[in-house]
Structures are given as structure tokens and as C-alpha cells.
Design an enzyme around this catalytic site. Sequence first.
Site, PDB file in Angstrom:
ATOM      1  N   HIS A 100       0.944  -1.289  -0.069  1.00  0.00           N
ATOM      2  CA  HIS A 100       0.035   0.029   0.049  1.00  0.00           C
ATOM      3  C   HIS A 100       0.934   1.148  -0.051  1.00  0.00           C
ATOM      4  O   HIS A 100       2.128   1.305   0.516  1.00  0.00           O
ATOM      5  CB  HIS A 100      -0.926  -0.230   1.365  1.00  0.00           C
TER       6      HIS A 100
ATOM      7  N   CYS B 166      -2.351   0.704  10.149  1.00  0.00           N
ATOM      8  CA  CYS B 166      -3.347  -0.318   9.379  1.00  0.00           C
ATOM      9  C   CYS B 166      -4.294  -0.711  10.453  1.00  0.00           C
ATOM     10  O   CYS B 166      -5.427  -1.201  10.112  1.00  0.00           O
ATOM     11  CB  CYS B 166      -2.682  -1.588   8.966  1.00  0.00           C
TER      12      CYS B 166
HETATM   13  N1  CIR Z   1      -2.897  -0.745   5.438  1.00  0.00           N
HETATM   14  C1  CIR Z   1      -2.074  -1.813   5.611  1.00  0.00           C
HETATM   15  O1  CIR Z   1      -0.956  -1.798   5.055  1.00  0.00           O
HETATM   16  N2  CIR Z   1      -2.702  -3.023   5.562  1.00  0.00           N
HETATM   17  C2  CIR Z   1      -2.077  -4.241   5.809  1.00  0.00           C
HETATM   18  C3  CIR Z   1      -2.933  -5.454   5.119  1.00  0.00           C
HETATM   19  C4  CIR Z   1      -2.230  -6.825   5.364  1.00  0.00           C
HETATM   20  C5  CIR Z   1      -2.876  -7.864   4.908  1.00  0.00           C
HETATM   21  N3  CIR Z   1      -2.185  -8.970   5.349  1.00  0.00           N
HETATM   22  C6  CIR Z   1      -3.159  -7.742   3.360  1.00  0.00           C
HETATM   23  O2  CIR Z   1      -2.301  -8.335   2.494  1.00  0.00           O
HETATM   24  O3  CIR Z   1      -4.042  -7.252   2.937  1.00  0.00           O
END
Ligand code: CIR
Length: 259
Positions: A163, A249
Site C-alpha cells: 500500500h 493499518c
Molecule cells: N493498510 C495496510 O497496510 N494493511 C495491511 C494489510 C495486510 C494484509 N495481510 C493484506 O495483505 O491485505
Amino acid sequence: MDSRHALVRRPSSRLGDGLVTHIERSEVDIELARCQWEAYVDALHAAGWTTTEVAPADELPDAVFVEDTMVVLGDLAVIARPGADERRGETEAAEAAVRAHGYRVAHIEAPGTLDGGDVLKHGGTVWVGLGGRTNQAGVDQLRELLAPSGAEVVGVPIEKVLHLKSAVTALPDGTVVGHLPLVDDPDVWAGHFLAVPEESGAHVVLLGGSTVLMASSAPASAALFRDRGLDVVTVDISEFEKMEGCVTCLSVRLRGVPG
Ligand SMILES: NC(=O)NCCC[C@H](N)C(=O)O
């Protein structure tokens, strides 16, 4: 409503089954993850924030990364349409929680996709990462939805990380911080970009005033921020970092007072 309020979501017992894209999968200690999550929430409370828990979803391994479910600006919550099919089920309960706080709600619709983690807001600018999770249609829809607020929405191509906010976040004074090997084009923020020595040093949560929250895995970056006069609070989020998560997150900060 409290002007320092955050949504959080308890980790699923299946956290270790969540998605990993840019890093090797490694085993998650779920008990440790639970303790780290409690400590993260405690750190928000200690800084004067109140929190609401989005209803837990044990069947959704990545639900703890609640930031990805929406973008909040003023009194409007734009409910995301996650770029990963596996995460689409996360938005319903998050929407219910933000509605309960009185926010107006709009949605990113197909074929648009957008993850909240791709959206970096500072001042009147909203930068949106265009990469594996957020597409051009998602950016265009967000631009239209935020236009009445006067926000300028700027798409930023990303390839090196999951992201946009895995690569960069902003300090309270608007300086954008990033770990150069993971920033596709630092020139986007020319004149107000600061390189930090560690990957997780690029991730700060603004807690108000000069206080920032960051991961304990970036001590040299924390020292750099303290030298700039910031109050730095650190938390160990190793189990979430294994799942490509970071401090940002784990919450949705609701700073405004809707209505
Ligand atoms: N906003 C973020 O960076 N979120 C992390 C999401 C991690 C989750 N394992 C994913 O791959 O979507």
C-alpha cells in the site's frame, strides 16, 4: 462525538492465514498478536483517544487491518472496495460501526477497487497509491466523492510495497517520511520528503499535537523523529508486521465531528 476516536478490530485467530504479497510468510504467534493488539489499543487510550471495536470476524484473517475498510474525510466515510477478493467481507461491519458514529457513507463501486491503506491525507491533499490493491477507477471515484470537500486527490503509482502507506506517511508538520529502497518516486514529495533508515520508520500514526505512534522495530527512525522535537510512542507489532501490516493499518482515526 469525541474528536479523538478510533475504530479498531480484534485479531482473528486465523491471522496467520492472511495475505502476504511482498514478503515471505512466517509463522504468527496468535497469543502474542493478541497481547500486541491490546498494547496498541492501550497506547491510543494513553494518548487520549477513545476506541470502538468493530464487531470481530474470526473467519476473516486480515480483518484486524481495519484501516483498509474505509477513507474518512470530514463527516464522510467512503467505504472501500478491497482490491483482494479475500478481504471484501470486511467492510460490512466496519460500515455499521462508522454509521453508528453519525458519519455519512458513500461506497467505492465496481469496477473500482480501493484499500484505505493506499490513502494518505495531509492538509488539503489526498495521495492515493495505484498498485496491487487500488485501481484507477477507485481513485477516480474517490476524487469525485471528495470533490465537495475541496480535497485534491493525486494518484501515485506504487510497485514496491503493498500500500502507499507501507511506503510513506506524513509527520505532523506535513513532512513525508519513507525508506528510500521502498519508495517508488520520492520526487512526488520533492521539498518535503525525509528519508528514514528503517522500513517501519516510514509508518507513523498522528496522535495529536507533536505525538506520533510507531513500531518499536524502527529505533533509529524514532531517534530521528525525537531529534525533530516529536514525542514518539512505540509499540511492538511484530506479529502484524509478519502479515505485512503496520501501525497505521490497525485503526481508523475519526478526527472530525460529523453533523
Ligand atoms: N493498510 C495496510 O497496510 N494493511 C495491511 C494489510 C495486510 C494484509 N495481510 C493484506 O495483505 O491485505
